[in-house]
Scaffold this active site. Structure first.
Site, PDB file in Angstrom:
ATOM      1  N   CYS A  63      -2.174 -12.437  -5.682  1.00 31.86           N
ATOM      2  CA  CYS A  63      -1.449 -12.678  -4.436  1.00 31.86           C
ATOM      3  C   CYS A  63       0.008 -12.926  -4.794  1.00 31.86           C
ATOM      4  O   CYS A  63       0.320 -13.899  -5.490  1.00 31.86           O
ATOM      5  CB  CYS A  63      -2.035 -13.874  -3.691  1.00 31.86           C
ATOM      6  SG  CYS A  63      -1.153 -14.294  -2.175  1.00 31.86           S
ATOM      7  N   CYS A 116       5.119  -9.854   1.790  1.00 33.54           N
ATOM      8  CA  CYS A 116       3.876  -9.598   1.060  1.00 33.54           C
ATOM      9  C   CYS A 116       4.145  -9.018  -0.333  1.00 33.54           C
ATOM     10  O   CYS A 116       4.640  -7.894  -0.458  1.00 33.54           O
ATOM     11  CB  CYS A 116       2.947  -8.675   1.835  1.00 33.54           C
ATOM     12  SG  CYS A 116       1.293  -8.547   1.100  1.00 33.54           S
TER      13      CYS A 116
END
Length: 343
Positions: free
Chosen positions: A90, A253
């Site tokens: 992530c 992101c």
């Protein structure tokens, strides 16, 4: 009835939350972070759901847990826990984790200015800049990223037929560029993207078997990336990344930016040495870059970099009490209430 207590440091990376679990996490048998991820998913996923979902978290929540690395080649091991699962990697979570871990003294890299992170997806380098006692920015050198499939056609009842590419940047992303039945981010209401995305993701995973060529246990599309033209003149493109059951990433992101750059590289729209500035739905920016090209199995991919910032917002002591019928969390979705299983 047992009570399980966790000390957490909360923050956000360019708008998207990060909850770093700094105390109370279960001990896992030594091994690679990929192996420990498998063990955590099997035995302790109720900790993830209890800390990430309501009533202690929310649909956008994302977090991490620090573990000793499996070898001296790394400074720390990182396990990712968020509403979309126990992810291999992530990006925004790593930037937030490194920032808070450094500022709180939980991470002391062997080489000042660079942390070597063992993630379930592999080695991630985090080069950071200090401003006094605070971390002002973190630049990740991410895992090899690549275009996995292109031109996949799928029927979307709300929009009509759509075409997407699938790229890997630490997770698999279905990337929808502006086309006949999708005018692009900014032209479609965010709540409509939230409603459409989970059904679209399910349909794609049912129709196509997407697997990492070097680790087939990393499989399946977990995120939907809707793209469009930038609004900020500093940015090259804009995106809205859907994850979990009804979450839109507030940051640009990190793994999604890596996947997007890998897609553009494969199509000849980026080359080694290029910079790519990605804009989120709230206007925050990540600066990406194509550091090198690389082979992933037989696929030509890239080594991407992503730079952003994070800030600590507070601390909390969270208890999962076995007397609580909602100990493992719940989520209220458009199709009903999902309650997560207890241990």
């Amino acid at each position: 009835m047992a009570r399980h207590t966790f000390f957490c440091i909360d923050g956000h990376t360019c708008g998207n939350p990060v909850r770093l679990v700094a105390g109370g996490a279960p001990q896992l048998a030594m091994g690679s972070m990929f192996d420990r991820r498998q063990s955590f998913v099997r035995d302790y996923d109720w900790i993830r759901t209890g800390l990430m979902f309501e009533p202690r978290g929310h649909d956008m929540m994302s977090g991490s847990i620090l573990y000793p690395p499996s070898s001296d080649a790394y400074d720390v091991g990182v396990l990712y826990v968020e509403t979309s699962g126990c992810l291999p990697m992530c990006g925004h979570g790593t930037i937030g984790t490194v920032t808070m871990a450094l500022e709180e003294g939980l991470l002391v890299p062997k080489t000042p200015g660079q942390a070597r992170l063992e993630t379930p997806a592999g080695l991630v380098l985090a080069d950071y800049t200090m401003d006094g006692e605070h971390v002002s920015s973190v630049r990740l050198t991410n895992v090899p990223s690549f275009l996995a499939a292109e031109g996949l056609e799928i029927e979307c009842p709300e929009f009509g037929p759509l075409v997407c590419d699938v790229a890997y940047g630490g997770n698999f992303y279905a990337i929808f560029e502006p086309q006949k039945n999708f005018a692009g981010v900014g032209s479609v209401a965010i709540d409509q993207l939230v409603a459409v995305s989970p059904r679209l993701r399910d349909a794609l995973n049912e129709a196509f078997d997407i697997r990492h060529p070097e680790n087939p246990e990393i499989k399946g599309i977990s995120h939907i990336q809707w793209t469009g033209p930038a609004e900020d003149p500093q940015a090259d493109a804009r995106n809205a990344v859907f994850y979990g059951d009804k979450a839109i990433d507030r940051s640009p992101c990190g793994t999604g930016t890596s996947a997007r750059m890998a897609q553009l590289f494969a199509k000849g729209k980026l080359k080694v040495g290029d910079r790519f500035v990605h804009e989120s739905v709230i206007g925050s920016l990540f600066t990406g870059g194509v550091k090198a090209d690389v082979l992933v199995g037989t696929k030509r991919g890239i080594i991407p970099t992503i730079e952003g910032w994070a800030v600590k917002t507070g601390t909390s002591t969270i208890t999962l009490d076995e007397r609580d019928p909602y100990m493992a969390g719940f989520s209220v979705t458009g199709t009903g209430v999902k309650r997560y299983p207890r241990p």
